[in-house]
Design an enzyme around this catalytic site. Structure first.
Site, PDB file in Angstrom:
ATOM      1  N   GLY A 161      27.111  36.585 -18.319  1.00 36.16           N
ATOM      2  CA  GLY A 161      27.176  37.674 -17.514  1.00 36.16           C
ATOM      3  C   GLY A 161      27.969  37.529 -16.446  1.00 36.16           C
TER       4      GLY A 161
ATOM      5  N   GLN B 244      28.856  38.080  -7.168  1.00 39.10           N
ATOM      6  CA  GLN B 244      29.580  36.804  -7.115  1.00 39.10           C
ATOM      7  C   GLN B 244      30.719  36.238  -7.322  1.00 39.10           C
ATOM      8  OE1 GLN B 244      26.847  36.702 -11.098  1.00 39.10           O
ATOM      9  NE2 GLN B 244      26.931  35.008 -10.610  1.00 39.10           N
TER      10      GLN B 244
ATOM     11  N   CYS C 260      22.441  30.244 -14.447  1.00 39.66           N
ATOM     12  CA  CYS C 260      23.366  31.466 -13.433  1.00 39.66           C
ATOM     13  C   CYS C 260      24.706  30.605 -14.103  1.00 39.66           C
ATOM     14  CB  CYS C 260      22.607  31.869 -12.974  1.00 39.66           C
ATOM     15  SG  CYS C 260      23.315  33.039 -11.244  1.00 39.66           S
ATOM     16  N   LEU C 261      25.717  31.577 -13.227  1.00 43.22           N
ATOM     17  CA  LEU C 261      27.264  30.807 -12.650  1.00 43.22           C
ATOM     18  C   LEU C 261      26.766  30.463 -11.399  1.00 43.22           C
ATOM     19  CD1 LEU C 261      29.621  32.859 -15.191  1.00 43.22           C
ATOM     20  CD2 LEU C 261      28.813  30.803 -15.596  1.00 43.22           C
TER      21      LEU C 261
ATOM     22  N   HIS D 108      19.013  40.361 -15.757  1.00 41.86           N
ATOM     23  CA  HIS D 108      19.604  39.139 -14.991  1.00 41.86           C
ATOM     24  C   HIS D 108      20.561  40.046 -14.174  1.00 41.86           C
ATOM     25  CE1 HIS D 108      20.501  35.123 -13.757  1.00 41.86           C
ATOM     26  NE2 HIS D 108      21.995  35.632 -14.131  1.00 41.86           N
ATOM     27  N   GLU D 109      21.822  40.225 -15.000  1.00 43.49           N
ATOM     28  CA  GLU D 109      23.173  40.718 -14.060  1.00 43.49           C
ATOM     29  C   GLU D 109      22.480  42.107 -13.024  1.00 43.49           C
ATOM     30  OE1 GLU D 109      25.061  38.852 -14.070  1.00 43.49           O
ATOM     31  OE2 GLU D 109      24.690  38.160 -15.908  1.00 43.49           O
TER      32      GLU D 109
ATOM     33  N   HIS E 148      21.872  41.095  -9.754  1.00 45.68           N
ATOM     34  CA  HIS E 148      22.864  39.943  -8.516  1.00 45.68           C
ATOM     35  C   HIS E 148      23.033  41.508  -8.083  1.00 45.68           C
ATOM     36  CE1 HIS E 148      23.724  36.144  -9.588  1.00 45.68           C
ATOM     37  NE2 HIS E 148      23.621  36.621 -10.722  1.00 45.68           N
TER      38      HIS E 148
END
Ligand code: NI
Length: 179
Positions: free
Chosen positions: A47, A52, A101-102, A143-144, A147
Site C-alpha cells: 500500500g 509518503q 513500510c516503504l 496501516h495505510e 499515515h
C-alpha cells in the site's frame, strides 16, 4: 506515469494530519492516483499513502491484482483507491503481526491492529466504498490510514523486541528491490 520519491521516516511531512479531498474525478486527482499506483508497484508495496510522496491529502492506495512478492504468504487484497477514509473497529479484538513500510526501509516490526473493521470512504470518482474486512486486509487498511494521521507503524508497536531488519528476521525474503 511517474514513480515518485518515497519519503523516509524522519521527514516531518510524514507526521502531518492530512487534509480531506473535496474535488473528485478531476484530472489532477486522476494523475495523483496514477502516480501513487505506479510508485506502489515499482516498490512492490502492499500500500501507499499520499503523505509518503509528500502530498498532504487523505488518499491511500493498496492491494494488487496479483500476489505481492514482499508478502508471498498473505491473502490477496483487491486493488483499492480510498479517499477520506473512516475506520470503525467491529469489536475490541486485536492481533499482532509483522509489518513493513516503504518509509521505514529494511525493517519489520510486530504491530497490534484491530482484527475486524468496517471502513468507508470514496474512490477517485467520488463513488462510496463501504467494506467489512478482517485479517491482513484490515491490517493493511489500518496501516495505510495511519499515515493520514501522521502515524508510522513503529509508533503503534508495544514490544520493541519484535523489531528488526527484514534480512535478519526473514532471510527467505531476498528481493533486490525489497524495501
Ligand atoms: Ni507505510
Amino acid at each position: 506515469m511517474t514513480v515518485r520519491e518515497i519519503l523516509k521516516m524522519g521527514d516531518a511531512r510524514l507526521l502531518r494530519v492530512a487534509q480531506p479531498i473535496s474535488d473528485f474525478d478531476s484530472d489532477e486527482l486522476h494523475l495523483l492516483v496514477s502516480d501513487m499506483l505506479d510508485t506502489m508497484a515499482a516498490a512492490n508495496g502492499a500500500g501507499l499513502a499520499a503523505p509518503q510522496i509528500g502530498v498532504d491529502l487523505q488518499l491511500v492506495v493498496f492491494g494488487s491484482a496479483a500476489r505481492n512478492p514482499r508478502y508471498p504468504d498473505r491473502p490477496l487484497v483487491p486493488r483499492t483507491v480510498l479517499i477520506n477514509p473512516t475506520i470503525t473497529p467491529l469489536d475490541e479484538a486485536q492481533e499482532v503481526d509483522w509489518e513493513g513500510c516503504l518509509s521505514v526501509p529494511g525493517l519489520r516490526g510486530a504491530v497490534p491492529r484491530y482484527s475486524r473493521i468496517r471502513y468507508t470512504g470514496f474512490d477517485q470518482y467520488g463513488d462510496p466504498i463501504d467494506r467489512t474486512v478482517d485479517g491482513f486486509h484490515a491490517r493493511v487498511v489500518q496501516h495505510e490510514c495511519d499515515h493520514l494521521l501522521g502515524k508510522l507503524y513503529p509508533m503503534r508497536m508495544r514490544d520493541f523486541a519484535q523489531f528488526g531488519f527484514t534480512e535478519v528476521l526473514f532471510p527467505e525474503i531476498s528481493l533486490a528491490e525489497d524495501d
